[in-house]
Design an enzyme around this catalytic site. Structure first.
Site, short mmCIF file in Angstrom:
data_model
loop_
_atom_site.label_atom_id
_atom_site.label_comp_id
_atom_site.label_asym_id
_atom_site.label_seq_id
_atom_site.Cartn_x
_atom_site.Cartn_y
_atom_site.Cartn_z
N LEU A 78 31.84 7.79 22.79
CA LEU A 78 30.96 6.71 22.35
C LEU A 78 31.47 5.32 22.73
CD1 LEU A 78 28.25 7.12 20.78
CD2 LEU A 78 29.75 9.12 20.75
N TYR B 234 38.07 -4.20 11.18
CA TYR B 234 37.14 -3.09 10.94
C TYR B 234 35.98 -3.56 10.08
CZ TYR B 234 35.32 1.09 8.59
OH TYR B 234 34.49 2.04 8.06
#
Length: 255
Positions: free
Chosen positions: A66, A161
Site C-alpha cells: 500500500l 502517527y
C-alpha cells in the site's frame, strides 16, 4: 446485510488484526472479499479457514504494498478483469512508527504518510472510479481511522502517527462532501477505535515487547471483532442513513 451478498469488498491490510477480522466477517455474510497485504500467506490461511467454516462468501488473497501506487493500480485493474469492480472499499491498512517530531527519521514520517494517507487516498479514488464506471450508486467507502485522529496524546512516539490520522478524519469528511456534489448515493464513513488488542503495539514498540504487552494488559481492550461488528453495522444501515464517524473506546480507557 442481505443486499451485499455476492458483491465485492476490498479490505486493505487484511493479513492480521482488524483487517483480518473484517474480511472474515464480510465473507461470513456472503460477500466476495479481496483481502490485500504484503504478507499474502496469512490471508491464504484465513481464506482456507473461511472455507472450512462453511461461510457463504469467498476470500480472495492479493499481494499488494500500500506504499506503492503501481501495486494498487495493478490490483484495481486485476479486480476489474476478474471480478468487474469494487462495491465496498475498506481502507484498513495503517501503521505507526516511533518517530517523534523533534528527533524522528524522515523515512519513518514518509512511510506513515505513504500508507496511512496516500495509500488510503489512492484506494478511495480507484474504488470510486470503479463504482462510477459501473453505475454503482449504493457503494460504501469505510476508513478505519483511530481515536488518534481526534485527540493528541502526550506520547512523542505517536505524534506524527496522530497527524496522519487527523488527515484521515479530514479526508473522510472531504470525501463525503465530494460524493454529495457528485449527486451519488455512495456513502463514506470513519470508524475510530481506541486501544485494540492486535499486533499494533508490538510493531510500534518492536524494541520493547514487554512494554507492548503491558499496554494491552493495563485495561480490558477492544478486540478486532468489535471493529468488524461496527463495519457490519455501518453496511447494514438503511440507504438514507449516513454514518459519519463511529468513535469506539474501551470502557476503561481514559484518553
Amino acid at each position: 446485510m442481505d443486499r451485499w451478498k455476492g458483491r465485492l469488498a476490498l479490505v486493505t491490510g487484511a493479513s492480521v488484526g482488524i483487517g483480518a477480522a473484517i474480511a472474515k466477517s464480510l465473507v461470513q455474510h456472503g460477500m466476495k472479499v479481496v483481502g490485500c497485504a504484503r504478507n499474502v500467506g496469512q490471508i491464504e490461511n484465513l481464506a482456507a479457514e473461511c472455507v472450512s467454516s462453511g461461510f457463504s462468501g469467498t476470500l480472495i488473497p492479493y499481494k499488494c504494498d500500500l506504499s506503492v501506487e503501481d501495486d494498487m493500480l495493478s490490483m484495481f485493474s486485476w479486480i476489474k478483469v476478474q471480478h468487474q469492480g469494487v462495491d465496498v472499499c475498506i481502507n484498513n491498512a495503517g501503521l505507526a512508527l516511533p518517530a517523534p517530531l523533534l528527533s524522528g527519521k524522515t523515512s519513518g514520517w514518509r512511510t506513515m504518510m505513504d500508507v496511512n494517507v496516500i495509500g488510503l487516498s489512492v484506494c478511495t479514488r480507484e474504488a470510486y472510479q470503479s463504482m462510477k464506471e459501473r453505475n454503482i450508486d449504493d457503494g460504501h467507502i469505510i476508513n478505519i481511522n483511530s481515536m488518534s485522529g481526534h485527540r493528541v496524546v502526550n506520547n512523542a512516539d505517536v505524534h506524527f502517527y496522530s497527524a496522519t490520522k487527523y488527515a484521515v478524519t479530514a479526508l473522510t469528511e472531504g470525501l463525503r462532501q465530494e460524493l454529495r456534489e457528485a449527486k451519488t448515493h455512495i456513502r463514506a464513513t470513519c470508524i475510530s477505535p481506541g486501544l485494540v488488542e492486535t499486533e499494533f503495539a508490538y510493531r510500534l514498540l518492536s524494541e520493547n515487547p514487554e512494554k507492548a504487552a503491558a499496554t494491552y494488559k493495563s485495561i480490558k481492550c477492544l478486540q478486532a471483532d468489535d471493529i468488524a461488528n461496527a463495519v457490519v453495522y455501518v453496511l447494514s444501515a438503511p440507504p438514507h442513513v449516513q454514518i459519519g464517524d463511529i468513535q469506539m473506546k474501551p470502557v476503561e480507557q481514559l484518553t
